[in-house]
Enzyme design. Structure first.
Site, PDB file in Angstrom:
ATOM      1  N   HIS A 133       0.439  -0.623  -2.193  1.00  0.00           N
ATOM      2  CA  HIS A 133      -0.756  -1.293  -2.690  1.00  0.00           C
ATOM      3  C   HIS A 133      -0.308  -2.646  -3.231  1.00  0.00           C
ATOM      4  CE1 HIS A 133      -2.908   2.515  -2.410  1.00  0.00           C
ATOM      5  NE2 HIS A 133      -1.967   3.106  -3.121  1.00  0.00           N
ATOM      6  N   CYS A 188      -1.499   3.896   2.373  1.00  0.00           N
ATOM      7  CA  CYS A 188      -1.351   5.136   1.615  1.00  0.00           C
ATOM      8  C   CYS A 188      -2.227   6.285   2.146  1.00  0.00           C
ATOM      9  CB  CYS A 188      -1.608   4.849   0.135  1.00  0.00           C
ATOM     10  SG  CYS A 188      -0.925   6.105  -0.940  1.00  0.00           S
ATOM     11  N   ARG A 244       4.417  12.940  -8.542  1.00  0.00           N
ATOM     12  CA  ARG A 244       3.703  11.729  -8.140  1.00  0.00           C
ATOM     13  C   ARG A 244       4.610  10.524  -8.337  1.00  0.00           C
ATOM     14  NH1 ARG A 244      -1.242   9.525  -6.888  1.00  0.00           N
ATOM     15  NH2 ARG A 244      -1.870  11.598  -6.298  1.00  0.00           N
TER      16      ARG A 244
HETATM   17  N1  GLN Z   1      -4.104  11.059  -2.206  1.00  0.00           N
HETATM   18  C1  GLN Z   1      -2.898  10.582  -1.587  1.00  0.00           C
HETATM   19  C2  GLN Z   1      -1.615  10.944  -2.314  1.00  0.00           C
HETATM   20  O1  GLN Z   1      -1.624  11.091  -3.522  1.00  0.00           O
HETATM   21  C3  GLN Z   1      -3.004   9.076  -1.384  1.00  0.00           C
HETATM   22  C4  GLN Z   1      -3.027   8.301  -2.668  1.00  0.00           C
HETATM   23  C5  GLN Z   1      -3.266   6.822  -2.461  1.00  0.00           C
HETATM   24  O2  GLN Z   1      -3.896   6.399  -1.513  1.00  0.00           O
HETATM   25  N2  GLN Z   1      -2.787   6.008  -3.386  1.00  0.00           N
HETATM   26  O3  GLN Z   1      -0.587  11.078  -1.680  1.00  0.00           O
END
Ligand code: GLN
Length: 248
Positions: free
Chosen positions: A197, A94, A128
């Site tokens: 993840h 990520c 998101r």
């Molecule tokens: N900050 C990054 C995003 O929101 C990565 C988030 C994460 O590693 N889960 O895209």
């Protein structure tokens, strides 16, 4: 630690451990040890230079601020660059996928230069993505579906040198605005990067073994058979969960 010990790096766990991705190194270490292979986890914190001679590197995800700090630290030294140049296997999750690319823009559209190891760029996708993700792997030798949990605001576009890691069955992966179809992650040279993840290697032992075999310079079929109680159950449970999520 003997000379033949497999050394598995975890980079900057203080800032790239938020989503439990440090568990990937634990899985790799355990899967090696249960086969009688000596293995150790080398934790590289923010005050330490990244060693260039580890056998395998794992990098986790993180929030925007943590990610920016990790990006700065990673570009300070030459350890990771040298490791990439000699083809050491690297697993990036990520935020780290984004940092290893050409550049990424954070939630405030601030553009941050990446390390340029991956031919990808990342920009905010406008919303998101949070939820289960399921893909079909595109790497030779990987036959099991890849399952993970994604939580990101960035959408990643692959350039010609970056091959997606998997084709999305459920979830978002590289993002809704990228125009390169529904795919997740990147496979370029010795780097495997994904939005998954989980930790991803706890859910996908075949991917863990792929990385181990790369680190040891052997074929995956040369690793002895290993069944860890609970892993199959976890996979089955997660594969069911992805189908029962609303909106998928
Ligand atoms: N900050 C990054 C995003 O929101 C990565 C988030 C994460 O590693 N889960 O895209």
């Amino acid at each position: 630690m003997s000379e033949s010990t497999l050394r598995i790096g975890v980079l900057y766990p203080e800032v790239l451990g938020t989503y439990g991705d440090t568990g990937n190194a634990v899985v790799l270490c355990e899967r090696a040890r249960r086969r009688g292979i000596d293995a150790d986890i080398i934790s590289v914190d923010l005050d330490t230079c990244v060693p260039e001679d580890l056998d395998l590197y794992t990098l986790g995800g993180g929030e925007d601020t943590a990610q920016a700090l990790a990006a700065r630290k990673m570009s300070d030294g030459t350890g990771l660059k040298r490791a990439v140049e000699r083809g050491a296997p690297i697993l990036a999750i990520c935020a780290s996928l984004q940092v290893l690319g050409q550049w990424y823009e954070d939630a405030n559209a601030v553009r941050v230069p990446g390390l340029g190891f991956l031919d990808v760029t990342t920009a905010p996708q406008g919303s998101r993505t949070i939820g289960e993700i399921l893909t079909t792997p595109r790497i030779d030798g990987l036959t099991d579906l890849l399952t993970g949990f994604e939580n990101h605001g960035g959408a990643t576009t692959c350039g010609p040198d970056a091959t997606p890691l998997g084709t999305v069955i459920r979830g978002t992966g590289n993002g809704v605005n990228t125009g390169d179809g529904a795919c997740d992650g990147v496979h370029q040279g010795s780097i495997i990067a994904t939005y998954m993840h989980g930790p991803v290697l706890a859910r996908n032992p075949q991917l863990a073994d792929y990385l181990l075999s790369q680190a040891m310079g052997i074929a995956m079929t040369d690793l002895s058979e290993l069944t860890v109680p609970g892993v199959q159950r976890l996979r089955e449970e997660r594969l069911q969960a992805v189908h029962s999520e609303v909106g998928n």
